[in-house]
Design an enzyme around this catalytic site. Sequence first.
Site, short mmCIF file in Angstrom:
data_model
loop_
_atom_site.label_atom_id
_atom_site.label_comp_id
_atom_site.label_asym_id
_atom_site.label_seq_id
_atom_site.Cartn_x
_atom_site.Cartn_y
_atom_site.Cartn_z
N LYS A 1 -1.26 4.66 3.40
CA LYS A 1 -2.48 5.35 3.80
C LYS A 1 -2.20 6.79 4.21
CE LYS A 1 -5.48 2.17 2.93
NZ LYS A 1 -6.50 2.38 1.87
N THR B 1 -13.90 -7.04 9.10
CA THR B 1 -14.07 -7.57 7.75
C THR B 1 -13.02 -8.66 7.53
OG1 THR B 1 -12.56 -5.91 6.90
CG2 THR B 1 -14.91 -5.36 6.89
N VAL C 1 -12.18 -2.72 11.54
CA VAL C 1 -13.52 -3.28 11.32
C VAL C 1 -13.35 -4.78 11.08
CG1 VAL C 1 -15.58 -3.21 9.85
CG2 VAL C 1 -14.29 -1.10 10.30
N ASP D 1 -9.19 -2.78 -12.62
CA ASP D 1 -7.89 -2.89 -11.98
C ASP D 1 -7.44 -1.46 -11.70
OD1 ASP D 1 -5.20 -3.01 -11.31
OD2 ASP D 1 -4.60 -4.18 -13.06
N VAL D 2 -7.45 -1.06 -10.44
CA VAL D 2 -7.21 0.35 -10.12
C VAL D 2 -5.79 0.81 -10.46
CG1 VAL D 2 -8.96 0.43 -8.31
CG2 VAL D 2 -6.59 -0.15 -7.71
N ASN E 1 -11.97 3.19 -2.64
CA ASN E 1 -11.92 2.31 -1.47
C ASN E 1 -10.96 1.14 -1.64
OD1 ASN E 1 -13.09 0.66 0.92
ND2 ASN E 1 -13.52 -0.63 -0.86
N TYR F 1 1.87 -0.43 5.00
CA TYR F 1 0.45 -0.06 4.86
C TYR F 1 0.21 1.33 5.41
CZ TYR F 1 -4.63 -0.38 5.46
OH TYR F 1 -5.99 -0.15 5.43
N ASP G 1 -14.58 -3.50 -9.48
CA ASP G 1 -13.79 -4.45 -8.71
C ASP G 1 -13.15 -5.47 -9.64
OD1 ASP G 1 -13.02 -6.50 -6.63
OD2 ASP G 1 -14.26 -5.26 -5.35
#
Length: 262
Positions: free
Chosen positions: A160, A193, A191, A61-62, A87, A156, A40
């Site tokens: 996805k 979050t 969810v 850093d993805v 994720n 978004y 992360d």
Amino acid sequence: MPSSIDLSGRTALVTGGAQGLGEGMARALAAAGASVVIADLRDDQGAAVAAAIGGHFVHLDVTNELSWQAAIAVAVETGGLDIVVNNAGIEISSLILDLEPDDVRRMLEVNVLGTALGIKHAFRAMRPEGPAGQGGVVINVASVAATIAFPAIAGYSATKSAVDRLTRVAAMESGKLGLGVRVNCIYPGLVPTEMGAGLANDMAELGLYPSPTDAVAAVVELTPSGRLGTIEDMADAVVFLASDHAKFVNGVGLPVDGGMGM
């Protein structure tokens, strides 16, 4: 998590594992016996989660190739690499009328490029001649947004949907090249979050619903199960896909959305 699932002796790397869904997935994998590496940008939070589950933390850093190489090396050094959970992701709400190119570029970089690099480096590590060399499992986190038309999340949703396509092509390539890696994705429903709450707030601020509570109620109304998802719901699906219980599940998207996207 089903008590019959045992991931002892396996090493998992979870991106975006410092909070939210990623943290829940990391905790569930650890509870099933896996050694978990939290990857992360949030160093302090990530290190705290890693310490709590007896795992490891690596800054990642993805969107950065060198960062991925370093993170994979850490995972391999801890005991190999058997599971990668892509994720990490971001969501920036906007009506198409008001779409900002830089926002879309950022989501493309994190959600699509980040996932693609995760698959790439998982393959390189897990293939027979790789440093882990035992095959494995890649689980990508898409979204119910890839399967429904919900307002103000066009960018978004597009990213996805791309994660879903990446998943299926990657599974086919792995099979054709004999890499020994299964690749699947999940479609989480909403969810509560930080990201989920932010989306509800955005819907209200954009004038699509009278309040965040009304936005959430609209999602629940669209969901046959009659509730929002939980972090545990998503984590259980990841543990299942990571396990031998799913050994012939490959190249699919698993809805974990209470039926919202049916």
